[in-house]
Enzyme design. Structure first.
Site, mmCIF file in Angstrom:
data_model
loop_
_atom_site.group_PDB
_atom_site.id
_atom_site.type_symbol
_atom_site.label_atom_id
_atom_site.label_comp_id
_atom_site.label_asym_id
_atom_site.label_seq_id
_atom_site.Cartn_x
_atom_site.Cartn_y
_atom_site.Cartn_z
ATOM 1 N N ARG A 145 33.559 22.951 19.829
ATOM 2 C CA ARG A 145 33.994 22.630 18.454
ATOM 3 C C ARG A 145 34.971 21.468 18.461
ATOM 4 O O ARG A 145 35.715 21.250 17.553
ATOM 5 C CB ARG A 145 34.594 23.851 17.776
ATOM 6 C CG ARG A 145 35.620 24.479 18.618
ATOM 7 C CD ARG A 145 36.267 25.658 18.027
ATOM 8 N NE ARG A 145 37.133 26.131 19.097
ATOM 9 C CZ ARG A 145 38.118 26.944 18.949
ATOM 10 N NH1 ARG A 145 38.388 27.426 17.789
ATOM 11 N NH2 ARG A 145 38.869 27.307 19.959
ATOM 12 N N LYS B 145 27.651 37.700 45.135
ATOM 13 C CA LYS B 145 28.178 37.126 46.382
ATOM 14 C C LYS B 145 27.241 37.507 47.529
ATOM 15 O O LYS B 145 26.773 38.645 47.613
ATOM 16 C CB LYS B 145 29.591 37.663 46.666
ATOM 17 C CG LYS B 145 30.654 37.108 45.707
ATOM 18 C CD LYS B 145 32.027 37.693 46.026
ATOM 19 C CE LYS B 145 33.040 37.389 44.945
ATOM 20 N NZ LYS B 145 33.696 36.104 45.031
ATOM 21 N N GLU C 166 44.559 39.390 46.092
ATOM 22 C CA GLU C 166 44.517 37.980 45.711
ATOM 23 C C GLU C 166 45.894 37.379 45.927
ATOM 24 O O GLU C 166 46.908 38.047 45.682
ATOM 25 C CB GLU C 166 44.152 37.840 44.232
ATOM 26 C CG GLU C 166 42.738 38.258 43.914
ATOM 27 C CD GLU C 166 42.381 37.925 42.468
ATOM 28 O OE1 GLU C 166 41.904 36.812 42.225
ATOM 29 O OE2 GLU C 166 42.608 38.774 41.595
ATOM 30 N N ASP D 19 40.454 44.824 34.922
ATOM 31 C CA ASP D 19 39.954 43.516 35.360
ATOM 32 C C ASP D 19 39.121 43.620 36.639
ATOM 33 O O ASP D 19 38.047 43.042 36.742
ATOM 34 C CB ASP D 19 41.160 42.583 35.580
ATOM 35 C CG ASP D 19 40.752 41.146 35.839
ATOM 36 O OD1 ASP D 19 39.669 40.743 35.375
ATOM 37 O OD2 ASP D 19 41.514 40.405 36.497
ATOM 38 N N HIS E 199 34.243 44.958 39.403
ATOM 39 C CA HIS E 199 33.847 44.565 40.759
ATOM 40 C C HIS E 199 33.999 45.671 41.813
ATOM 41 O O HIS E 199 33.117 45.887 42.624
ATOM 42 C CB HIS E 199 34.692 43.374 41.231
ATOM 43 C CG HIS E 199 34.755 42.241 40.249
ATOM 44 N ND1 HIS E 199 33.668 41.834 39.509
ATOM 45 C CD2 HIS E 199 35.771 41.413 39.886
ATOM 46 C CE1 HIS E 199 34.021 40.808 38.749
ATOM 47 N NE2 HIS E 199 35.285 40.539 38.947
ATOM 48 N N LYS F 243 47.353 41.151 42.482
ATOM 49 C CA LYS F 243 47.549 39.700 42.433
ATOM 50 C C LYS F 243 48.905 39.345 43.037
ATOM 51 O O LYS F 243 49.773 40.209 43.157
ATOM 52 C CB LYS F 243 47.491 39.223 40.982
ATOM 53 C CG LYS F 243 46.089 39.325 40.386
ATOM 54 C CD LYS F 243 45.964 38.481 39.145
ATOM 55 C CE LYS F 243 44.612 38.637 38.486
ATOM 56 N NZ LYS F 243 43.546 37.855 39.103
HETATM 57 C C1 BG6 Z 1 37.559 37.845 37.880
HETATM 58 C C2 BG6 Z 1 38.882 38.329 37.372
HETATM 59 O O1 BG6 Z 1 36.523 38.679 37.434
HETATM 60 O O2 BG6 Z 1 37.566 37.830 39.297
HETATM 61 C C3 BG6 Z 1 40.011 37.463 37.896
HETATM 62 O O3 BG6 Z 1 38.892 38.316 35.955
HETATM 63 C C4 BG6 Z 1 39.944 37.383 39.420
HETATM 64 O O4 BG6 Z 1 41.276 37.988 37.510
HETATM 65 C C5 BG6 Z 1 38.544 36.970 39.867
HETATM 66 O O5 BG6 Z 1 40.890 36.440 39.871
HETATM 67 C C6 BG6 Z 1 38.396 37.056 41.381
HETATM 68 O O6 BG6 Z 1 37.161 36.525 41.759
HETATM 69 P P1 BG6 Z 1 36.922 35.938 43.188
HETATM 70 O O7 BG6 Z 1 35.484 35.593 43.236
HETATM 71 O O8 BG6 Z 1 37.837 34.761 43.339
HETATM 72 O O9 BG6 Z 1 37.299 37.021 44.154
#
Ligand code: BG6
Length: 487
Positions: free
Chosen positions: A46, A186, A220, A239, A244, A333
């Site tokens: 937009r 992955k 992370e 999240d 995942h 994180k």
């Molecule tokens: C995402 C999350 O789904 O996956 C993020 O929303 C996270 O918060 C990310 O950082 C991690 O993905 P990857 O592939 O870097 O492990």
């Protein structure tokens, strides 16, 4: 499944996801020669954006560092057009419709349409309603079809997920909806099933008679990187765990599917997810941990935020194969390192040995038969074994068999988002999450989130760059074991 000629429509082409993942993925697909002949991209924006602005964004990513970047970018710019649209204004969808018809007229035939909704989930209902009104999804003529790639979060809890899933399914049908969980795409995650079911050496012992516990770690090193609006109120449980990590656990514990067809894999995955149990309500404080990194409140400016940036939980699986085997998941994180791994611990006596290992007060080392599937970044598989110490000594010593993907001849890793787009184009649903899987994951996490809502539930804090809160170590140590990562 065959690749069909496709128009990829990206809603949110100037956004963060597009910049970090989608554009580089398209770049990689073009570079590998994997985009179908006549493939076109339509970006919805937009902001009066031009194709060259998008290409400039792409050049700022890793792709910009490649020697062949100018050539590939030139090709991508040629197949990219932009439609200016306000997502909530029905009238402007006519412009998108015209652009799609123009491209099809140029191609001389109708093309598959792949709508990528890289936009906040709160906009899904509005956008999909408008797409339906503008007849943009009514493209089923036996020759080609419309498909919808959508990103999590799929709801914020069980009730909202149910509504979102049923609304979208009603509009488009489950088989047209491709729910992205990029972990499933992955390479190392795809390998979980291949590894398990092609190696009787492990597969024969893949149950509670031989396995004492399983640990899934996803740490992370990055924080929330300024994405307060996305993260606040979401937290690590929604999240990463709800999506995942439960998917990883399901792949690590599901039964062998009858065939490797998408429907059979999903059937088994849904079955095991339905059997995964959160802690009992009265055990929540002992078996779950929520924590926040120390600078989170300052960084977000939300002085009383209770959003967890770290979550650890002990789960169980209610099937004869997994009875008594605790499953530990942790993620956070702003930790010391980026590492995602699944460790499966084999012991004599399996589930029962968790107690005997603790009781082993004689100081004898617990037998180390750890199998670690290293998902990232040092992709590979490690097996820790005990062997006789060479020499006259009778003692044993730990050794490791280690396989690294990067050493495999001819190994070239296909980036997860490239795989997502490629499978979306050919309509292969294997690596996407079904509505039932998503709901099963919410059923597992919801009781934990509800317990965490209670005002007296502890929120722990941990130092940025540390290994996480002590409470998470205590959670697993209660069982006489410790967290483990191979990296
Ligand atoms: C995402 C999350 O789904 O996956 C993020 O929303 C996270 O918060 C990310 O950082 C991690 O993905 P990857 O592939 O870097 O492990």
């Amino acid at each position: 499944k065959k690749l069909k000629n496709t128009i990829l429509v990206i809603f949110g082409i100037t956004g963060d996801l597009s910049k970090r993942k989608l554009l580089p993925a398209l770049y990689n697909l073009e570079r590998a020669g994997l985009l179908p002949e006549g493939f076109r991209i339509v970006g919805v924006s937009r902001k009066g954006t031009e194709p060259r602005d998008i290409i400039r964004m792409l050049k700022q990513s890793e792709a910009g560092k490649q020697a062949d970047c100018p050539d590939i970018c030139e090709k991508l710019e040629k197949i990219l057009s932009i439609v200016d649209m306000k997502l909530d204004e029905g009238d402007t969808y006519a412009g998108l419709s015209r652009e799609l018809s123009r491209i099809e007229a140029e191609a001389g035939r109708p093309l598959n349409r792949l709508f990528y909704l890289a936009i906040p989930a709160s906009l899904f209902p509005k956008v999909t309603e408008r797409l339906a009104e503008a007849d943009l999804n009514m493209h089923e003529n036996g020759i080609c079809e419309s498909r919808y790639l959508i990103e999590k979060p799929f709801g914020a809890d069980l009730a909202s997920a149910k509504k979102l899933i049923s609304d979208l399914n009603e509009r488009f049908g489950e088989e047209r909806i491709f729910r992205i969980d990029h972990y499933l795409a992955k390479e190392t995650v795809q390998n979980i099933l291949s590894f398990r079911f092609s190696n009787p050496l492990f597969n024969g012992a893949w149950n509670n008679r031989h396995i004492s516990h399983i640990m899934v770690t996803a740490s992370e090193s990055i924080g929330i990187e300024g994405r307060t609006a996305f993260y606040e109120g979401m937290g690590a449980m929604r999240d990463l765990v709800q999506s995942h990590l439960l998917q990883l656990l399901a792949l690590a514990t599901m039964e062998k599917p009858k065939t490797m067809e998408a429907a059979e894999i999903h059937r088994e995955k849904e079955k095991i997810l339905a059997a995964i149990r959160p802690p009992e309500p009265e055990r929540m404080k002992e078996e779950t941990v929520r924590a926040q990194y120390r600078t989170y409140r300052k960084e977000t400016g939300i002085a009383d935020s209770l959003t967890e940036t770290y979550a650890a939980v002990r789960l169980s699986i209610d099937t004869p194969e997994w009875k008594g085997v605790p499953m530990f998941i942790r993620t956070g994180k702003a930790l010391k390192e980026k590492v995602t791994e699944i460790t499966v611990v084999f012991t004599e006596g399996g589930a029962e040995s968790l107690t005997s290992a603790r009781a082993d007060a004689a100081g004898a080392e617990i037998k180390r038969n750890y199998l670690t599937l290293r998902i990232q970044p040092n992709e590979g598989i490690a097996v820790d074994l005990d062997i006789k110490k060479p020499g006259l000594d009778e003692a044993t010593q730990a050794v490791q068999l280690d396989f690294c993907y990067r050493d495999a001849p001819g190994f070239e890793q296909i980036d997860a988002y490239a795989r997502v787009l490629y499978d979306g184009m050919r309509g292969d649903r294997t690596l996407f999450a079904t509505g039932d899987e998503v709901l099963a994951c919410w059923r597992i996490t919801e009781p934990v989130l509800r317990a965490w809502d209670s005002p007296d539930f502890p929120l722990h804090f941990y130092d940025n760059g540390s290994a996480g809160p002590e409470a998470a170590d205590e959670l697993i140590q209660k069982t006489g074991i410790a967290w483990f990562t191979d990296s």
